[in-house]
Design a protein around this motif. Structure first.
Motif, PDB file in Angstrom:
ATOM      1  N   PHE A 163       0.785  -1.033   0.141  1.00 45.40           N
ATOM      2  CA  PHE A 163       0.093   0.026  -0.057  1.00 45.40           C
ATOM      3  C   PHE A 163       0.803   1.236  -0.124  1.00 45.40           C
ATOM      4  O   PHE A 163       0.395   2.369  -0.087  1.00 45.40           O
ATOM      5  N   GLY A 164       2.276   1.159   0.050  1.00 45.91           N
ATOM      6  CA  GLY A 164       3.156   2.275   0.046  1.00 45.91           C
ATOM      7  C   GLY A 164       3.143   2.820  -1.413  1.00 45.91           C
ATOM      8  O   GLY A 164       3.558   3.954  -1.699  1.00 45.91           O
ATOM      9  N   ASP A 165       2.631   2.000  -2.569  1.00 44.94           N
ATOM     10  CA  ASP A 165       2.911   2.479  -3.870  1.00 44.94           C
ATOM     11  C   ASP A 165       1.639   2.068  -4.412  1.00 44.94           C
ATOM     12  O   ASP A 165       1.387   0.607  -5.046  1.00 44.94           O
ATOM     13  N   VAL A 166       0.459   2.750  -4.439  1.00 47.49           N
ATOM     14  CA  VAL A 166      -0.835   2.351  -4.848  1.00 47.49           C
ATOM     15  C   VAL A 166      -0.975   2.123  -6.148  1.00 47.49           C
ATOM     16  O   VAL A 166      -1.606   1.162  -6.694  1.00 47.49           O
ATOM     17  N   GLU A 167      -0.007   2.894  -6.809  1.00 48.51           N
ATOM     18  CA  GLU A 167      -0.057   2.636  -8.616  1.00 48.51           C
ATOM     19  C   GLU A 167       0.216   1.032  -8.748  1.00 48.51           C
ATOM     20  O   GLU A 167      -0.016   0.400  -9.706  1.00 48.51           O
ATOM     21  N   ALA A 168       1.479   0.794  -7.896  1.00 51.47           N
ATOM     22  CA  ALA A 168       2.161  -0.608  -8.337  1.00 51.47           C
ATOM     23  C   ALA A 168       1.000  -1.529  -7.914  1.00 51.47           C
ATOM     24  O   ALA A 168       0.979  -2.562  -8.457  1.00 51.47           O
ATOM     25  N   LEU A 169       0.619  -1.182  -6.665  1.00 51.08           N
ATOM     26  CA  LEU A 169      -0.610  -2.279  -6.156  1.00 51.08           C
ATOM     27  C   LEU A 169      -1.568  -2.687  -7.334  1.00 51.08           C
ATOM     28  O   LEU A 169      -2.077  -3.666  -7.435  1.00 51.08           O
ATOM     29  N   VAL A 170      -2.118  -1.393  -7.848  1.00 55.29           N
ATOM     30  CA  VAL A 170      -3.212  -1.546  -8.572  1.00 55.29           C
ATOM     31  C   VAL A 170      -2.912  -2.467  -9.669  1.00 55.29           C
ATOM     32  O   VAL A 170      -3.589  -3.268 -10.461  1.00 55.29           O
ATOM     33  N   ALA A 171      -1.581  -2.036 -10.388  1.00 56.88           N
ATOM     34  CA  ALA A 171      -1.164  -2.919 -11.592  1.00 56.88           C
ATOM     35  C   ALA A 171      -0.952  -4.217 -11.104  1.00 56.88           C
ATOM     36  O   ALA A 171      -1.268  -5.194 -12.111  1.00 56.88           O
ATOM     37  N   THR A 172      -0.471  -4.595  -9.957  1.00 56.44           N
ATOM     38  CA  THR A 172      -0.185  -5.733  -9.607  1.00 56.44           C
ATOM     39  C   THR A 172      -1.552  -6.538  -9.439  1.00 56.44           C
ATOM     40  O   THR A 172      -1.660  -7.767  -9.970  1.00 56.44           O
ATOM     41  N   ILE A 173      -2.561  -5.993  -8.701  1.00 56.21           N
ATOM     42  CA  ILE A 173      -3.762  -6.542  -8.873  1.00 56.21           C
ATOM     43  C   ILE A 173      -4.368  -6.960 -10.219  1.00 56.21           C
ATOM     44  O   ILE A 173      -5.030  -8.105 -10.428  1.00 56.21           O
ATOM     45  N   ASP A 174      -4.130  -5.988 -11.125  1.00 51.41           N
ATOM     46  CA  ASP A 174      -4.500  -6.229 -12.630  1.00 51.41           C
ATOM     47  C   ASP A 174      -3.729  -7.545 -13.111  1.00 51.41           C
ATOM     48  O   ASP A 174      -4.296  -8.545 -13.801  1.00 51.41           O
ATOM     49  N   GLU A 207      -5.072   8.920  -2.976  1.00 52.18           N
ATOM     50  CA  GLU A 207      -4.648   9.967  -1.935  1.00 52.18           C
ATOM     51  C   GLU A 207      -5.008   9.796  -0.621  1.00 52.18           C
ATOM     52  O   GLU A 207      -4.219  10.145   0.278  1.00 52.18           O
ATOM     53  N   ASP A 208      -6.303   9.279  -0.213  1.00 49.09           N
ATOM     54  CA  ASP A 208      -6.394   8.966   1.363  1.00 49.09           C
ATOM     55  C   ASP A 208      -5.528   8.216   1.840  1.00 49.09           C
ATOM     56  O   ASP A 208      -4.923   8.232   3.070  1.00 49.09           O
ATOM     57  N   ILE A 209      -5.255   7.011   1.080  1.00 46.04           N
ATOM     58  CA  ILE A 209      -4.244   5.870   1.685  1.00 46.04           C
ATOM     59  C   ILE A 209      -3.057   6.707   2.032  1.00 46.04           C
ATOM     60  O   ILE A 209      -2.173   6.384   2.678  1.00 46.04           O
ATOM     61  N   ARG A 210      -2.462   7.337   0.924  1.00 48.05           N
ATOM     62  CA  ARG A 210      -1.252   8.145   0.977  1.00 48.05           C
ATOM     63  C   ARG A 210      -1.424   8.810   2.213  1.00 48.05           C
ATOM     64  O   ARG A 210      -0.274   8.773   3.044  1.00 48.05           O
ATOM     65  N   GLN A 211      -2.168   9.745   2.372  1.00 48.73           N
ATOM     66  CA  GLN A 211      -2.300  10.691   3.641  1.00 48.73           C
ATOM     67  C   GLN A 211      -2.238   9.788   4.906  1.00 48.73           C
ATOM     68  O   GLN A 211      -1.632  10.182   5.890  1.00 48.73           O
ATOM     69  N   THR A 212      -3.085   8.726   4.886  1.00 45.94           N
ATOM     70  CA  THR A 212      -3.033   7.920   6.136  1.00 45.94           C
ATOM     71  C   THR A 212      -1.693   7.533   6.680  1.00 45.94           C
ATOM     72  O   THR A 212      -1.370   7.153   7.831  1.00 45.94           O
ATOM     73  N   ARG A 213      -1.148   6.941   5.342  1.00 48.18           N
ATOM     74  CA  ARG A 213       0.105   6.334   5.842  1.00 48.18           C
ATOM     75  C   ARG A 213       1.410   7.552   6.025  1.00 48.18           C
ATOM     76  O   ARG A 213       1.987   7.188   7.177  1.00 48.18           O
ATOM     77  N   ARG A 214       1.098   8.475   5.690  1.00 46.83           N
ATOM     78  CA  ARG A 214       1.905   9.877   6.263  1.00 46.83           C
ATOM     79  C   ARG A 214       1.791  10.017   7.696  1.00 46.83           C
ATOM     80  O   ARG A 214       2.393  10.378   8.316  1.00 46.83           O
ATOM     81  N   GLU A 215       0.355  10.076   7.842  1.00 47.44           N
ATOM     82  CA  GLU A 215      -0.010  10.542   9.392  1.00 47.44           C
ATOM     83  C   GLU A 215       0.643   9.229  10.149  1.00 47.44           C
ATOM     84  O   GLU A 215       0.882   9.473  11.569  1.00 47.44           O
ATOM     85  N   ASN A 216       0.715   8.057   9.695  1.00 46.26           N
ATOM     86  CA  ASN A 216       1.254   6.909  10.583  1.00 46.26           C
ATOM     87  C   ASN A 216       2.563   6.551  10.240  1.00 46.26           C
ATOM     88  O   ASN A 216       3.144   5.823  10.992  1.00 46.26           O
ATOM     89  N   GLY A 217       3.256   7.442   9.690  1.00 43.82           N
ATOM     90  CA  GLY A 217       4.619   7.611   9.886  1.00 43.82           C
ATOM     91  C   GLY A 217       5.404   6.570   8.964  1.00 43.82           C
ATOM     92  O   GLY A 217       6.471   5.775   8.967  1.00 43.82           O
ATOM     93  N   LEU A 218       4.318   6.107   7.813  1.00 48.44           N
ATOM     94  CA  LEU A 218       4.824   4.896   6.812  1.00 48.44           C
ATOM     95  C   LEU A 218       4.966   5.642   5.505  1.00 48.44           C
ATOM     96  O   LEU A 218       4.693   6.566   5.338  1.00 48.44           O
ATOM     97  N   PRO A 219       6.204   5.071   4.848  1.00 49.27           N
ATOM     98  CA  PRO A 219       6.680   5.695   3.632  1.00 49.27           C
ATOM     99  C   PRO A 219       5.446   5.430   2.388  1.00 49.27           C
ATOM    100  O   PRO A 219       4.967   4.347   2.404  1.00 49.27           O
ATOM    101  N   ASN A 220       5.500   6.539   1.391  1.00 51.22           N
ATOM    102  CA  ASN A 220       5.038   6.173   0.015  1.00 51.22           C
ATOM    103  C   ASN A 220       6.056   6.399  -0.787  1.00 51.22           C
ATOM    104  O   ASN A 220       6.681   7.015  -0.758  1.00 51.22           O
ATOM    105  N   HIS A 221       5.737   5.178  -1.742  1.00 51.30           N
ATOM    106  CA  HIS A 221       7.075   5.154  -2.657  1.00 51.30           C
ATOM    107  C   HIS A 221       6.730   5.936  -3.908  1.00 51.30           C
ATOM    108  O   HIS A 221       5.610   6.081  -4.198  1.00 51.30           O
TER     109      HIS A 221
END
Length: 180
Positions: free
Chosen positions: A113-124, A166-180
């Motif tokens: 979930f740190g790279d939502v675009e890659a995750l979406v591509a992987t699910i596809d 964008e919500d996923i990215r924001q939540t990760r930032r708030e929790n100290g998790l990196p976004n790639h």
């Protein structure tokens, strides 16, 4: 508590892939004993837990994107199996699925979930692979409704991740998790 549950199913995980051997009592290696390459070989015919073990081995070997692919492929195949066989003993495969999803899936999802675009591509890619690849463990023709239901569920996840990126990215930032 989670560790205790995992330790209870560890003998089950260790026994996966074991089959009676020769007259001297030897057994085939378990998925835990196999290399990633050995597990990947004809994985479509193996128990869905093999996908999880493969994902864990790849993740630990820094092959993270491929690990995410096999985790989601395994989750899809395991969900199809469980849906197609609703009368399984709850302390067997349903419990193993829950334990594997928690112990192996949690760190993979934190990464994925740190790279939502890659995750979406992987699910596809998983949905494409599943559509094109036979399922030797849970044959698709006998479980057609389960296949449709679980593929739709994974597609719903893909759409949710896309729409809430964008919500996923924001939540990760708030929790100290990196976004790639």
């Amino acid at each position: 508590m989670q560790l205790r549950k995992f330790l209870m199913v560890l003998p089950v995980i260790a026994g996966l892939g074991a089959t009676p051997g020769n007259a001297y009592g030897e057994t085939e290696p378990t998925f835990n004993d196999m290399t990633a390459e050995e597990i990947r070989d004809h994985i479509e015919n193996k128990h869905p837990a093999a996908y999880y073990i493969l994902a864990q081995k790849l993740f630990n070997d820094e092959q993270r994107q491929e690990a995410v692919f096999w985790f989601y492929a395994g989750q899809l195949r395991y969900r199809v199996y469980l849906t197609c066989h609703p009368d399984l003993a709850p302390d067997g495969d349903p419990a193993l699925f829950g334990s594997l999803s928690e112990q192996i899936g949690r760190p993979l999802n934190v990464y994925a979930f740190g790279d939502v675009e890659a995750l979406v591509a992987t699910i596809d890619q998983v949905l494409d692979w599943d559509r094109e690849t036979p399922n030797g463990f849970t044959p698709k023709p006998q479980c057609e409704d389960a296949v449709k239901l679980q593929r739709a569920g994974l597609d719903d996840l893909r759409r949710m991740v896309t729409s809430r990126a964008e919500d996923i990215r924001q939540t990760r930032r708030e929790n100290g998790l990196p976004n790639h």
